[in-house]
Enzyme design. Structure first.
Site, PDB file in Angstrom:
ATOM      1  N   ALA A 127       0.817  -1.225   0.000  1.00 55.04           N
ATOM      2  CA  ALA A 127       0.000   0.000   0.000  1.00 55.04           C
ATOM      3  C   ALA A 127       0.846   1.268   0.000  1.00 55.04           C
ATOM      4  CB  ALA A 127      -0.937  -0.020   1.206  1.00 55.04           C
ATOM      5  N   PHE A 150      -2.535   0.828   5.217  1.00 54.73           N
ATOM      6  CA  PHE A 150      -3.310   0.119   6.238  1.00 54.73           C
ATOM      7  C   PHE A 150      -2.738   0.268   7.627  1.00 54.73           C
ATOM      8  CE2 PHE A 150      -6.214  -1.953   3.437  1.00 54.73           C
ATOM      9  CZ  PHE A 150      -5.536  -2.076   2.238  1.00 54.73           C
ATOM     10  N   ARG A 151      -1.386   0.285   7.739  1.00 58.53           N
ATOM     11  CA  ARG A 151      -0.794   0.160   9.084  1.00 58.53           C
ATOM     12  C   ARG A 151       0.206   1.253   9.437  1.00 58.53           C
ATOM     13  NH1 ARG A 151      -1.430  -4.431   6.488  1.00 58.53           N
ATOM     14  NH2 ARG A 151      -2.832  -5.992   7.393  1.00 58.53           N
ATOM     15  N   ASP A 184      -5.468  -1.483  -6.434  1.00 63.72           N
ATOM     16  CA  ASP A 184      -5.879  -0.238  -7.101  1.00 63.72           C
ATOM     17  C   ASP A 184      -5.689  -0.281  -8.620  1.00 63.72           C
ATOM     18  OD1 ASP A 184      -2.992   1.130  -5.403  1.00 63.72           O
ATOM     19  OD2 ASP A 184      -3.035   0.132  -7.344  1.00 63.72           O
ATOM     20  N   HIS A 238      -3.912  -9.885  -4.155  1.00 69.90           N
ATOM     21  CA  HIS A 238      -5.145  -9.655  -3.401  1.00 69.90           C
ATOM     22  C   HIS A 238      -6.295  -9.207  -4.281  1.00 69.90           C
ATOM     23  CE1 HIS A 238      -2.477  -9.051   0.356  1.00 69.90           C
ATOM     24  NE2 HIS A 238      -2.598 -10.305   0.017  1.00 69.90           N
ATOM     25  N   SER A 280       4.490  -3.302   4.945  1.00 68.71           N
ATOM     26  CA  SER A 280       4.932  -3.635   6.307  1.00 68.71           C
ATOM     27  C   SER A 280       5.289  -5.121   6.387  1.00 68.71           C
ATOM     28  CB  SER A 280       3.806  -3.321   7.304  1.00 68.71           C
ATOM     29  OG  SER A 280       2.660  -4.129   6.996  1.00 68.71           O
ATOM     30  N   ILE A 312       9.000   6.546  -1.580  1.00 72.63           N
ATOM     31  CA  ILE A 312       9.273   5.655  -2.718  1.00 72.63           C
ATOM     32  C   ILE A 312       9.383   6.452  -4.023  1.00 72.63           C
ATOM     33  CG2 ILE A 312       8.243   3.841  -4.177  1.00 72.63           C
ATOM     34  CD1 ILE A 312       7.031   2.742  -1.508  1.00 72.63           C
TER      35      ILE A 312
HETATM   36  P1  NAD Z   1      -4.150 -14.657   6.487  1.00 75.45           P
HETATM   37  O1  NAD Z   1      -2.902 -14.020   6.962  1.00 75.45           O
HETATM   38  O2  NAD Z   1      -5.125 -15.205   7.461  1.00 75.45           O
HETATM   39  O3  NAD Z   1      -3.831 -15.827   5.433  1.00 75.45           O
HETATM   40  C1  NAD Z   1      -3.580 -15.475   4.157  1.00 75.45           C
HETATM   41  C2  NAD Z   1      -4.618 -16.104   3.241  1.00 75.45           C
HETATM   42  O4  NAD Z   1      -3.915 -16.697   2.207  1.00 75.45           O
HETATM   43  C3  NAD Z   1      -5.497 -17.153   3.939  1.00 75.45           C
HETATM   44  O5  NAD Z   1      -6.855 -16.881   3.667  1.00 75.45           O
HETATM   45  C4  NAD Z   1      -5.021 -18.466   3.330  1.00 75.45           C
HETATM   46  O6  NAD Z   1      -6.112 -19.284   2.945  1.00 75.45           O
HETATM   47  C5  NAD Z   1      -4.329 -18.012   2.055  1.00 75.45           C
HETATM   48  N1  NAD Z   1      -3.149 -18.840   1.802  1.00 75.45           N
HETATM   49  C6  NAD Z   1      -2.216 -19.241   2.678  1.00 75.45           C
HETATM   50  N2  NAD Z   1      -1.290 -20.000   2.057  1.00 75.45           N
HETATM   51  C7  NAD Z   1      -1.672 -20.043   0.758  1.00 75.45           C
HETATM   52  C8  NAD Z   1      -1.138 -20.675  -0.396  1.00 75.45           C
HETATM   53  N3  NAD Z   1      -0.032 -21.425  -0.325  1.00 75.45           N
HETATM   54  N4  NAD Z   1      -1.776 -20.536  -1.576  1.00 75.45           N
HETATM   55  C9  NAD Z   1      -2.888 -19.753  -1.644  1.00 75.45           C
HETATM   56  N5  NAD Z   1      -3.451 -19.142  -0.594  1.00 75.45           N
HETATM   57  C10 NAD Z   1      -2.841 -19.309   0.583  1.00 75.45           C
HETATM   58  O7  NAD Z   1      -4.837 -13.573   5.606  1.00 75.45           O
HETATM   59  P2  NAD Z   1      -6.318 -13.242   5.775  1.00 75.45           P
HETATM   60  O8  NAD Z   1      -6.401 -12.431   7.012  1.00 75.45           O
HETATM   61  O9  NAD Z   1      -7.141 -14.483   5.627  1.00 75.45           O
HETATM   62  O10 NAD Z   1      -6.570 -12.332   4.494  1.00 75.45           O
HETATM   63  C11 NAD Z   1      -6.481 -13.011   3.258  1.00 75.45           C
HETATM   64  C12 NAD Z   1      -5.666 -12.166   2.358  1.00 75.45           C
HETATM   65  O11 NAD Z   1      -6.531 -11.124   1.896  1.00 75.45           O
HETATM   66  C13 NAD Z   1      -4.506 -11.509   3.084  1.00 75.45           C
HETATM   67  O12 NAD Z   1      -3.354 -11.639   2.284  1.00 75.45           O
HETATM   68  C14 NAD Z   1      -4.946 -10.066   3.183  1.00 75.45           C
HETATM   69  O13 NAD Z   1      -3.844  -9.207   3.016  1.00 75.45           O
HETATM   70  C15 NAD Z   1      -5.856  -9.927   2.003  1.00 75.45           C
HETATM   71  N6  NAD Z   1      -6.817  -8.862   2.243  1.00 75.45           N
HETATM   72  C16 NAD Z   1      -7.060  -7.996   1.226  1.00 75.45           C
HETATM   73  C17 NAD Z   1      -7.916  -6.963   1.456  1.00 75.45           C
HETATM   74  C18 NAD Z   1      -8.139  -5.978   0.368  1.00 75.45           C
HETATM   75  O14 NAD Z   1      -8.878  -5.051   0.533  1.00 75.45           O
HETATM   76  N7  NAD Z   1      -7.433  -6.198  -0.744  1.00 75.45           N
HETATM   77  C19 NAD Z   1      -8.578  -6.799   2.671  1.00 75.45           C
HETATM   78  C20 NAD Z   1      -8.314  -7.723   3.644  1.00 75.45           C
HETATM   79  C21 NAD Z   1      -7.441  -8.764   3.434  1.00 75.45           C
HETATM   80  N1  APR Z   2       7.247   5.578   0.862  1.00 77.24           N
HETATM   81  C1  APR Z   2       7.751   4.524   1.573  1.00 77.24           C
HETATM   82  N2  APR Z   2       7.007   3.784   2.447  1.00 77.24           N
HETATM   83  C2  APR Z   2       5.720   4.159   2.623  1.00 77.24           C
HETATM   84  C3  APR Z   2       5.130   5.245   1.936  1.00 77.24           C
HETATM   85  C4  APR Z   2       5.965   5.961   1.017  1.00 77.24           C
HETATM   86  N3  APR Z   2       5.500   7.011   0.326  1.00 77.24           N
HETATM   87  N4  APR Z   2       3.839   5.348   2.349  1.00 77.24           N
HETATM   88  C5  APR Z   2       3.628   4.375   3.255  1.00 77.24           C
HETATM   89  N5  APR Z   2       4.752   3.671   3.423  1.00 77.24           N
HETATM   90  C6  APR Z   2       4.940   2.485   4.268  1.00 77.24           C
HETATM   91  C7  APR Z   2       4.294   2.573   5.632  1.00 77.24           C
HETATM   92  O1  APR Z   2       5.229   2.998   6.588  1.00 77.24           O
HETATM   93  C8  APR Z   2       3.846   1.121   5.882  1.00 77.24           C
HETATM   94  O2  APR Z   2       4.750   0.438   6.723  1.00 77.24           O
HETATM   95  O3  APR Z   2       4.263   1.450   3.576  1.00 77.24           O
HETATM   96  C9  APR Z   2       3.862   0.456   4.509  1.00 77.24           C
HETATM   97  C10 APR Z   2       2.489  -0.060   4.101  1.00 77.24           C
HETATM   98  O4  APR Z   2       2.217  -1.173   4.934  1.00 77.24           O
HETATM   99  P1  APR Z   2       0.694  -1.592   5.162  1.00 77.24           P
HETATM  100  O5  APR Z   2      -0.106  -0.376   5.426  1.00 77.24           O
HETATM  101  O6  APR Z   2       0.701  -2.710   6.154  1.00 77.24           O
HETATM  102  O7  APR Z   2       0.219  -2.138   3.738  1.00 77.24           O
HETATM  103  P2  APR Z   2       0.551  -3.554   3.107  1.00 77.24           P
HETATM  104  O8  APR Z   2       1.863  -4.075   3.593  1.00 77.24           O
HETATM  105  O9  APR Z   2       0.344  -3.406   1.659  1.00 77.24           O
HETATM  106  O10 APR Z   2      -0.637  -4.488   3.722  1.00 77.24           O
HETATM  107  C11 APR Z   2      -0.707  -5.837   3.243  1.00 77.24           C
HETATM  108  O11 APR Z   2      -2.848  -6.168   4.317  1.00 77.24           O
HETATM  109  O12 APR Z   2      -5.018  -5.591   4.869  1.00 77.24           O
HETATM  110  C12 APR Z   2      -4.235  -6.219   3.966  1.00 77.24           C
HETATM  111  O13 APR Z   2      -4.902  -6.586   1.806  1.00 77.24           O
HETATM  112  C13 APR Z   2      -4.361  -5.618   2.623  1.00 77.24           C
HETATM  113  O14 APR Z   2      -2.794  -5.802   0.817  1.00 77.24           O
HETATM  114  C14 APR Z   2      -2.932  -5.359   2.168  1.00 77.24           C
HETATM  115  C15 APR Z   2      -2.144  -6.242   3.093  1.00 77.24           C
END
Ligand code: NAD
Ligand code: APR
Length: 239
Positions: A18, A29-30, A99, A114, A182, A225
């Protein structure tokens, strides 16, 4: 050092989170101040449970994110990565982002772990729609089922084609660069380790510390970035 590694690499793979899109205006997100999950519990809105038991909040949350990706655009960093793919330097992008900005900027070899917010599908019959439906506040399929975004929700498994492609690319990389994640979510956060185990140099570029910094050959914190990619692009003498 990173520009030399980039210059010498034969197989550079980019992994984005993100943080790659915050400079386009989309919240991550974090991160400490603006992360979406700092204000909302993801399991209550971005999960299969929410879709089944809390559909209004689910739709409100995702309509807001669809409006975001329709309003904001890829930034210079997305276009630099696309140019680097065009000259054969970047072989692929593995992204957790939904996105669609990498493709909008011209990148073609992209694994969307995702899924994407650009498309919706019916929860009942599976029919696909453009996410413009959410912009127009249309939430039902012609069969009257609920429309949901093509993103992976908490509790769902990742799309196998994207997962397998990401696995292969991570194994082939000789340079694996993480941009803006993250690295706190499985199984996405395993790909940097798989690349490292298969002999790649691992570089993590992230504003804040990540859970995988320990494994990296080099880490770049507190650097935007977009700025870093512009500096690298200027420094490269592309042969
Ligand atoms: P999680 O950390 O619980 O587990 C990751 C997911 O990946 C699980 O659902 C699991 O079934 C799957 N997985 C694990 N190993 C795998 C493999 N070898 N092959 C295929 N799938 C495998 O994650 P979660 O909390 O269940 O969330 C699922 C995923 O959806 C996460 O990666 C999360 O980042 C993503 N997510 C996306 C959004 C979004 O808006 N894009 C929102 C929430 C979560
Ligand atoms: N330059 C460098 N780093 C940045 C910038 C920037 N401009 N903006 C934000 N960051 C860093 C933040 O400090 C943060 O640690 O990017 C990191 C984004 O981490 P997350 O918010 O955790 O996002 P991400 O790692 O993509 O989350 C993974 O979690 O909820 C799910 O599906 C969701 O794909 C997401 C997954």
């Amino acid at each position: 050092m990173l520009s030399e590694w980039l210059q010498k690499s034969n197989y550079t793979v980019i992994f984005t989170g993100a943080g790659m899109s915050t400079e386009s205006g989309l919240p991550d997100f974090r991160s400490t101040n603006q992360g979406l999950w700092r204000k909302k519990d993801p399991s209550k809105i971005a999960s299969t449970q929410a879709l089944n038991n809390n559909v209004e909040d689910f739709i409100d949350f995702y309509r807001e994110r669809v409006l975001g990706v329709k309003e904001y655009k890829p930034h210079k960093g997305h276009y630099i990565l696309s140019n680097w793919e065009g000259i054969g330097k970047v072989k692929s992008i593995i992204t957790q982002n939904v996105d669609g900005f990498h493709q909008e900027a011209g990148s073609e070899r992209v694994a969307e772990l995702h899924g994407t917010l650009q498309k919706l599908h019916c929860q009942t019959c599976g029919k696909e729609y453009d996410s413009e439906e959410y912009v127009n506040k249309e939430y039902h399929c012609s069969c009257n089922g609920i429309l949901r975004p093509n993103v992976v929700l908490f509790g769902e498994t990742l799309p196998q084609d994207a997962f397998q492609y990401a696995l292969k690319e991570s194994e082939k990389a000789d340079l694996f660069i993480v941009l803006g994640s993250s690295l706190s979510v499985t199984p996405a956060n395993q790909f940097p380790l798989i690349a490292k185990e298969n002999g790649a140099k691992l570089v993590i570029v992230n504003q804040e510390e990540t859970q995988m910094d320990f494994y990296a050959d080099t880490v770049i914190h507190n650097k935007k970035i977009g700025e870093l990619l512009e500096e690298l692009d200027k420094r490269m003498e592309w042969d």
